[in-house]
Design an enzyme around this catalytic site. Structure first.
Site, PDB file in Angstrom:
ATOM      1  CE  LYS A  71      -1.349   1.878   1.715  1.00 21.49           C
ATOM      2  NZ  LYS A  71      -1.217   0.447   1.329  1.00 21.49           N
ATOM      3  CB  CYS A  75      -1.522   1.954 -14.758  1.00 23.74           C
ATOM      4  SG  CYS A  75       0.069   2.690 -14.351  1.00 23.74           S
ATOM      5  CD  GLU A 119       1.493   6.625 -13.260  1.00 26.92           C
ATOM      6  OE1 GLU A 119       2.209   7.312 -13.991  1.00 26.92           O
ATOM      7  OE2 GLU A 119       1.795   5.491 -12.874  1.00 26.92           O
ATOM      8  CB  THR A 128      -7.903   3.477  -4.428  1.00 25.28           C
ATOM      9  OG1 THR A 128      -8.406   2.140  -4.394  1.00 25.28           O
ATOM     10  CG2 THR A 128      -7.217   3.774  -3.109  1.00 25.28           C
ATOM     11  N   GLY A 129      -8.112   6.330  -5.884  1.00 24.45           N
ATOM     12  CA  GLY A 129      -7.682   7.718  -6.019  1.00 24.45           C
ATOM     13  C   GLY A 129      -8.808   8.696  -5.713  1.00 24.45           C
ATOM     14  CD  GLU A 152      -6.195  -0.070 -14.765  1.00 20.55           C
ATOM     15  OE1 GLU A 152      -5.008   0.148 -15.073  1.00 20.55           O
ATOM     16  OE2 GLU A 152      -6.710   0.352 -13.709  1.00 20.55           O
ATOM     17  N   GLY A 200      -2.211   3.872  -8.073  1.00 20.36           N
ATOM     18  CA  GLY A 200      -3.156   2.779  -7.891  1.00 20.36           C
ATOM     19  C   GLY A 200      -4.400   2.993  -8.730  1.00 20.36           C
TER      20      GLY A 200
END
Length: 482
Positions: A174, A284, A250, A232-233, A379, A228
C-alpha cells in the site's frame, strides 16, 4: 513511461478499479502532477488472496536462486529508471533533487544487498542426545503486507520489500496516497523483471485508510511491515491482534543530538544542520533536539542560528535549493501552529516563515527548558528544532532518554571514552558518534519504546519475514524415499 492514471497491480495485471481517478499534487507549486486510481478494501482483499495463492502454488518460496535473480533484475531496472524516479519524487514529495536521487540510489543498494542475502538463508542442527537430531529450518513467513509512507517512498518501500522477497514471501503493497506516481514508476520497474512470477508483488493504491485497514485485518496476510507514526502503529497492532499477525513497526522519533563541551563545533554545526533539515525535517531519524553543554551553549546557538538562516528553501528542481517544501499545506499549517507554541513556551532563536506559493517553510530554532513540554516530548516532523542545555554527562543522558521515543540519537565529543559511554547509555536503536543521519543497507535500524518493533536493514531485516521450523528425528529412524 509512468502509467497515468497510476493504477493498482494485482496478479500480474494493471487494474484501474471502480473509483474515479484523483489528482496528485506537487507541494511546491500546488499544481497537479498527474492522476491515480484510488483503491478499496475489496481490491486489497483480492490482492491478498492473489498473493496467498502465489505463495502456495508457485516455486518462489522454495527457490532462493530465483529470488536472488529477480532481485538483481529489479535493482538493474530501478537503476535504469533512477532519473525518472527522482524527478517524480521531486514533483510529488517536494524534496530537493539531490535528496531524491540519493534516496533512489539507496533503494537500489538495498535491493542488491538482499539479492545477495537471498542465497544465504541458513538453518542449524543440534544433536540433543546420541542420534537424536533437531533441524531448525528458516522458512518464509507467508504473505507480507507492506505499508509505505510518503516521506521516502522509494527507499522505505525497498527497505521492506527487498527482504520480504529475499525471504521468500509474497507481498501486497500500500503506497502513500501523496506519492502514487512515484510508486507506479517503481512498480513498472519491479514487474518488468523477467524472473519475477505473477502474483508475487501486488500493489493497491490508497486514498484514506480503507486499504490499510483491510490489509491489517486480512487473514490472508501473515506479516505487516509498517513505517509511519507511532499513533498509526498502535492502531495497526490493535487491528492485527484478532489474526495474530506478526507486526514490524518503524515508528516516530525524537532524536537527541548531545553536544559536549569538547565537541568540534564546526563539525557539529555542519552535521546537525543537515541532520535536522534533510527532507525538511520530515524524517523519523532527523535531529530534533539539540542538547548542548551549558559552557558552549551560547556559541553553539549562535552558530546554528547562522547556519539555519543560510539554508536556501525553495523548489526541489532548483539546484540552488538546500531544502524543499513540506509535503502539503495542511502539514505546513500544523508546523506553523507548533512554531507559535514554541514562541509561547520557549525563546525563539530563529522563526520559520512561509515562502512563495507552495508548502514552503524556512527553518525554526528555539530554546526550551521544560523537558515535559509537548514540544520536547512529541515528534514535530518538520524543520523545527529545540535547543536544551545540560550541566554534566549524567544530565545529558537523562535528558536524552526523557521521551518515550528511542529511534536514533547522536553524540558529539572528541573524548572517545565519553562518547562511547553516552552512546551505550542512550536508549535508541541507532546512535551516531560525531555524525548524524548515516543510513545504509548493511546497518540495522529500529527503535526502542514508542519508536517501534523489530529491525530493518542488515541481516536482521530478514527476521520479520522468516519463521523457524523445528524438525526432530530420533535414532534408528531412516527417511524412506518416495
Amino acid at each position: 513511461m509512468t502509467v497515468t492514471p497510476a493504477r493498482h497491480y494485482i496478479g500480474g495485471e494493471w487494474v484501474a478499479g471502480d473509483a474515479a481517478p484523483q489528482d496528485s499534487v506537487n507541494p511546491a507549486t500546488l499544481a497537479p502532477v498527474g492522476q491515480f486510481c484510488p483503491g478499496s478494501g475489496a481490491l486489497a482483499d483480492e490482492a491478498a488472496r492473489t498473493a496467498r495463492d502465489a505463495f502456495f502454488k508457485s516455486e518462489w518460496s522454495a527457490s532462493p536462486r530465483l529470488r536472488a535473480q529477480a532481485l538483481f533484475e529489479i535493482a538493474d531496472r530501478l537503476a535504469a529508471a533512477k532519473d525518472e524516479i527522482a524527478d517524480l519524487v521531486v514533483a510529488e514529495n517536494g524534496k530537493i533533487r539531490a535528496e531524491a536521487i540519493g534516496e533512489t540510489m539507496g533503494a537500489i543498494s538495498e535491493t542488491r544487498y538482499y539479492a545477495g542475502l537471498a542465497r544465504n538463508i541458513r538453518g542449524t542442527m543440534q544433536e540433543t542426545a546420541p542420534g537424536n537430531m533437531s533441524l531448525f529450518n528458516r522458512e518464509p513467513a507467508g504473505v507480507a503486507g507492506i505499508i509505505v509512507p510518503w516521506n521516502a517512498p522509494v527507499t522505505l518501500l525497498m527497505r521492506s520489500l527487498a527482504p520480504a522477497l529475499a525471504a521468500g514471501c509474497t507481498t501486497v503493497i500500500k503506497p502513500a496516497h501523496q506519492t502514487p506516481l512515484v510508486h507506479a514508476r517503481i512498480m513498472e520497474a519491479i514487474v518488468s523483471a523477467p524472473s519475477l512470477p505473477p502474483g508475487i508483488v501486488n500493489s493497491v493504491n490508497e486514498n484514506g485508510i480503507a486499504v490499510g485497514q483491510a490489509m491489517t485485518a486480512s487473514p490472508d496476510i501473515d506479516v505487516i511491515s509498517f513505517t509511519g507514526s507511532s499513533r498509526t502503529g498502535q492502531a495497526i497492532m490493535a487491528a492485527a491482534a484478532p489474526t495474530l499477525k506478526r507486526v514490524g513497526l518503524e515508528l516516530g522519533g525524537k532524536a537527541p543530538a548531545v553536544i559536549f563541551e569538547d565537541a568540534d563545533l564546526d563539525l557539529a554545526v555542519r552535521e546537525l544542520t543537515h541532520g535536522a533539515l534533510a527532507m525538511a525535517g520530515q524524517i523519523c531519524v532527523a535531529a530534533a533536539r539539540f542538547l548542548v553543554h551549558e559552557s558552549i551553549a551560547d556559541e553553539f546557538e549562535a552558530r546554528l542560528t547562522t547556519a539555519f538562516r543560510a539554508v536556501r528553501t525553495g523548489p526541489g528542481d532548483d539546484p540552488a535549493s538546500d531544502m524543499g517544501s513540506l509535503i502539503d499545506e495542511p502539514n505546513r499549517a500544523r508546523v506553523e501552529a507548533l512554531i507559535e507554541q514554541a514562541g509561547d513556551e520557549g525563546e525563539m532563536l530563529l522563526k520559520g516563515e512561509r515562502l512563495g506559493k507552495g508548502a514552503f517553510l524556512t527553518p525554526t530554532l528555539f530554546r526550551i527548558d521544560d523537558v515535559a513540554s509537548p514540544l520536547v516530548q512529541e515528534e514535530l516532523f518538520g524543520p523545527i528544532v529545540s535547543v536544551e542545555r545540560f550541566a554534566d554527562e549524567a544530565e545529558a543522558v537523562h535528558k536524552a532518554n526523557a521521551t518515550a521515543y528511542g529511534l536514533a540519537a547522536s553524540v558529539f565529543s572528541q573524548n572517545g571514552a565519553r562518547a562511547m559511554r553516552a552512546s551505550r547509555a542512550i536508549r535508541a536503536g541507532t546512535v551516531w558518534i560525531n555524525s548524524h543521519l548515516r543510513l545504509f543497507a548493511e546497518g540495522e535500524t529500529g527503535g526502542y519504546g514508542k519508536s517501534g518493533l523489530g529491525r530493518l536493514h542488515g541481516p536482521e531485516g530478514l527476521h520479520d519475514f522468516l519463521e523457524t521450523k523445528h524438525i526432530y528425528m530420533e535414532a534408528g529412524w531412516t527417511p524412506q524415499s518416495g
